[in-house]
Design a protein around this motif. Structure first.
Motif, PDB file in Angstrom:
ATOM      1  N   ASP A   1      -6.605   1.126  -6.099  1.00 49.73           N
ATOM      2  CA  ASP A   1      -6.182  -0.259  -5.866  1.00 49.73           C
ATOM      3  C   ASP A   1      -5.949  -1.028  -7.162  1.00 49.73           C
ATOM      4  OD1 ASP A   1      -6.178   0.023  -3.162  1.00 49.73           O
ATOM      5  OD2 ASP A   1      -8.171  -0.824  -2.845  1.00 49.73           O
TER       6      ASP A   1
ATOM      7  N   ASN B   1      -3.034  -3.824  -6.259  1.00 44.81           N
ATOM      8  CA  ASN B   1      -3.471  -5.229  -6.169  1.00 44.81           C
ATOM      9  C   ASN B   1      -2.789  -6.150  -7.178  1.00 44.81           C
ATOM     10  OD1 ASN B   1      -5.077  -4.676  -4.014  1.00 44.81           O
ATOM     11  ND2 ASN B   1      -6.988  -4.510  -5.187  1.00 44.81           N
TER      12      ASN B   1
ATOM     13  N   LYS C   1       0.823  -1.211   0.000  1.00 46.04           N
ATOM     14  CA  LYS C   1       0.000   0.000   0.000  1.00 46.04           C
ATOM     15  C   LYS C   1       0.861   1.267   0.000  1.00 46.04           C
ATOM     16  CE  LYS C   1      -4.678   0.746   1.724  1.00 46.04           C
ATOM     17  NZ  LYS C   1      -5.291   0.044   0.587  1.00 46.04           N
TER      18      LYS C   1
END
Length: 745
Positions: free
Chosen positions: A298, A304, A50
């Protein structure tokens, strides 16, 4: 021991169950590297990943569970950009984000003064810190290869040594505020046309000798904490995840311990981003300026998709540990730096710095008398003129606006017309003379041309009645001029300015032309205009800087950081076919190789209209004969070169003493001369100063692309001392008697 107590909350971070039963302590009294390893050991894989991508248009994730804050970035490098909305490119319309617009970096480069660079960095760093920014996206050090590059105004000219020398103090002073710079655009972002995909092909010599040294200085001497990747490709891979320039050169050879950030939208592939040195991905699926993305953050390449590849074993876990370590190091240097100062918003000291930088960067290109035995027009003697006519759209245009990401919201802006009125009061009248704008089609274009004709007619009519005309022309920051995401459409001046200049000269020879631009322009009228000033984009105090120099309150001391070719094909990038510039839309080949700028002009004996390093003064300087401390240099030795410089005029002034080196005989093609040192000195009338330089073997080397190392071949060298690349005042020779080879990069 100072400690930060963090209570882990399962509701916020279920993956953190391993630490949910006990409080988490992060010891912020330890050295940064210990803190990095401590934090890394406490983080989950998801938390590490992240860190590597954006959470908004100008911020990236922290680790809330551990009390590690996000990173906030802002566009630069000429001022801290106004606040942008969280998830679109609209301005947030805050009332407390107005700042100082500092002169563009072309102007800073034209000062040839590292002291000005330090003042610049200190002031802009204080404003970034006050605005709670962790990363300021600048400075730019890409090389000026062609005058058509729309983004040249953000960079520091055509010479890698000059650009590097002036970037270092800027970087150091910004980072003293606990704000990281992001040196950009790494690398070879030397045009805006097709910037997102053009594949640059060049020799290793050109890469290492011309296009990388300023970045190397920024990293190794300046200590830059982040580097921003470029949009273009280099030898088939995008620069933001390019194995050669990021992994091999930047991180391995240069030992860069900071963070590589994409330019906004500069990432294109998860595997390459994972393996080839990218650390933080920003702005993906946008063009960096306007386009909005239908994808969530994401879905970014390093989000991801990267997490999945790590879990599936498709890329090694060592890649994420390296990226997370670098990002944590950046956070501890900036957002979690307890020693950083408070910063300061726009204030008188910042305005003074902006004005001084502008004063030293303005370049006097020409100052001839209009008739024999008459005094030059500049500086303007207020007692001689009762009617001063100011002409030009650029006299009133807000040149802080436009240009792309460097657009600034200013607290105050002194226009050139404001500056002239402050200096000369009601003697000054104004007419627009030309209208800036995009061309239209059909009847709309006919109407626009009629308006331009009308404005020119009015200006010529008023000029006939004036004692002195000052035309503020040049370019602006609209698309197709000096602007991100577009290159210039032509080398000449737009909006009928050539016709305006000729029309005014037809009725009044007492004309001063002030060019406000970040680029060289074609000058078919140069022989007729008696006084020409290169004024750059000067920011908030630009009008006062221009008035200071025009009035003689300040003696001009700026020197050109790039050559002004007489015509476009005199520039090395344009001396070949379209594959050299702008490319075939897919690929581009740098056919001029290492002969960029003055290296091309001098080696090919194609004189520039105004050469690199050139700039006049209201006083005069005389150079003595240079002397050298020894006739030979060994591989482990140095030689000193000295020259006396005297102010022979009646005004105090500053002169830039430039030292070039020429390899008399070499096994490869080398430029006729290369800048290796310079020094800006201040002299009172009649004062003399001896300027000394120390040459080392490093100053003599070229990059041997076959051996992949730097080499200085034994033989004869010349040191040339000059006031510009074309105005050499003296020479002195010596012999290198040992072969000099550095360690491989």
């Amino acid at each position: 021991m100072k400690k930060r107590l963090i209570i882990s909350l399962l509701s916020l971070c279920p993956a953190a169950f391993i630490s949910a039963q006990t409080p988490v302590y992060l010891d912020d009294s330890q050295p940064i590297e210990s803190r990095v390893q401590d934090a890394l050991s406490r983080m989950t894989l998801e938390e590490k990943v992240k860190l590597c991508y954006a959470q908004s248009k100008f911020s990236s994730h922290g680790v809330p569970r551990l009390g590690i804050p996000e990173i906030w970035m802002s566009d630069g490098p000429h001022g801290v950009r106004a606040e942008i909305n969280w998830n679109d490119w609209g301005y947030a319309k805050w009332t407390n984000d107005s700042i100082t617009a500092f002169p563009a970096l072309t102007c800073l480069a034209a000062t040839w003064n590292p002291e000005m660079s330090a003042k610049y960095g200190k002031a802009i760093g204080e404003e970034a810190r006050y605005r709670e920014k962790d990363v300021l996206l600048g400075p730019g050090v890409n090389i000026y290869r062609t005058p058509l590059n729309g983004r040249n105004f953000e960079y520091m000219g055509e010479d890698p040594y000059l650009a590097g020398a002036l970037s270092v103090p800027y970087i150091q002073e910004v980072q003293k505020n606990g704000v990281a710079v992001s040196v950009k655009h790494y690398a070879l972002n030397n045009q805006e046309k097709w910037r997102g995909h053009i594949d640059v092909q060049l020799s290793d010599r050109a890469l290492h000798e011309i296009y990388l040294p300023a970045f190397k200085a920024a990293v190794q001497q300046g200590g830059a904490w982040t580097v921003m990747g470029a949009y273009n490709k280099i030898r088939g891979q995008h620069a933001c995840h390019n194995e050669l320039i990021l992994q091999k050169i930047l991180k391995n050879d240069w030992k860069f311990d900071g963070v590589v950030v994409t330019d906004w939208g500069g990432a294109h592939d998860t595997r390459e981003a994972a393996l080839n040195g990218l650390d933080i991905e920003m702005g993906t699926y946008t063009n960096g300026l306007t386009t909005e993305s239908a994808f969530t953050y994401d879905a970014y390449y390093l989000a991801n998709p990267y997490l999945k590849m790590l879990k599936d074993g498709e890329v090694p876990l060592s890649t994420i540990d390296d990226k997370a370590s670098r990002i944590l190091r950046l956070i501890f240097r900036t957002a979690m730096n307890r020693e950083k100062p408070y910063g300061a918003l726009t204030n008188d000291a910042h305005y003074a710095a902006a004005r001084e930088i502008g004063n030293e960067g303005i370049v006097l290109l020409k100052n001839d008398p209009i008739r024999k035995k008459a005094a030059p027009l500049l500086p303007i003697d207020a007692t001689k003129y009762n009617r001063i006519l100011v002409v030009g759209d650029n006299a009133v245009r807000l040149l802080n606006q436009g240009g792309g990401s460097s657009e600034l919201k200013v607290k105050d802006m002194v226009s050139p017309l404001d500056g002239m009125r402050e200096a000369y009061g009601d003697k000054v009248s104004y007419t627009k003379g030309y209208a800036a704008g995009r061309p239209f089609y059909g009847r709309a274009e006919a109407i626009r041309k009629a308006v331009i004709d009308s404005l020119r007619t009015e200006a010529v009519k008023m000029a006939k009645e004036a004692d002195l005309v000052i035309l503020f022309g040049g370019l602006n920051k609209n698309h197709g001029q000096d602007c991100e995401a577009s290159d210039r459409l032509e080398y000449g001046l737009p909006f009928g300015q050539d016709e305006l200049i000729e029309g005014i000269l037809g009725v009044n020879k007492n004309m001063v032309l002030v060019l406000l631009s970040g680029n060289a322009v074609e000058m078919p009228w140069v022989g007729q205009v008696p006084a020409i000033l290169q004024g750059w984009y000067l920011g908030s105090m630009g009008g006062r800087s221009l008035a200071d120099v025009l009035s003689g309150e300040v003696n001009p001391s700026g020197k050109l950081p790039f050559s002004f070719p007489a015509k476009l094909t005199d520039c090395g990038a344009h001396a070949f076919d379209a594959l050299s510039y702008p490319g075939d839309s897919i690929k581009q080949v740098y056919k001029e190789d290492v002969l960029v700028g003055y290296r091309w002009h001098d080696t090919k004996k194609i004189p520039a209209l105004f050469p690199f390093g050139y700039g006049l003064s209201y006083t005069t300087f005389a150079y003595g004969k240079p002397s050298i401390s020894a006739q030979t240099m060994r591989a482990d030795g140095t030689v000193s070169v000295s020259v006396a410089v005297r102010n022979t005029g009646n005004r105090a002034g500053k002169e830039v003493v430039q030292l070039y080196v020429s390899d008399v005989k070499c096994s490869v093609l080398r430029p006729a001369k290369e800048l290796k040192h310079f020094q800006k000195i201040s002299l009172a009338p009649g004062e003399e100063q001896t300027v000394s330089f120390t040459l080392t073997p490093e100053d003599l080397k070229f990059y041997d692309d076959k051996a992949a190392t730097w080499v200085a071949e034994p033989g004869d060298f010349e040191v040339l001392i000059g006031a510009s690349s074309a105005d050499i005042k003296g020479k002195v020779g010596f012999e290198l008697i040992d072969k000099v080879i550095s360690a491989k990069e």
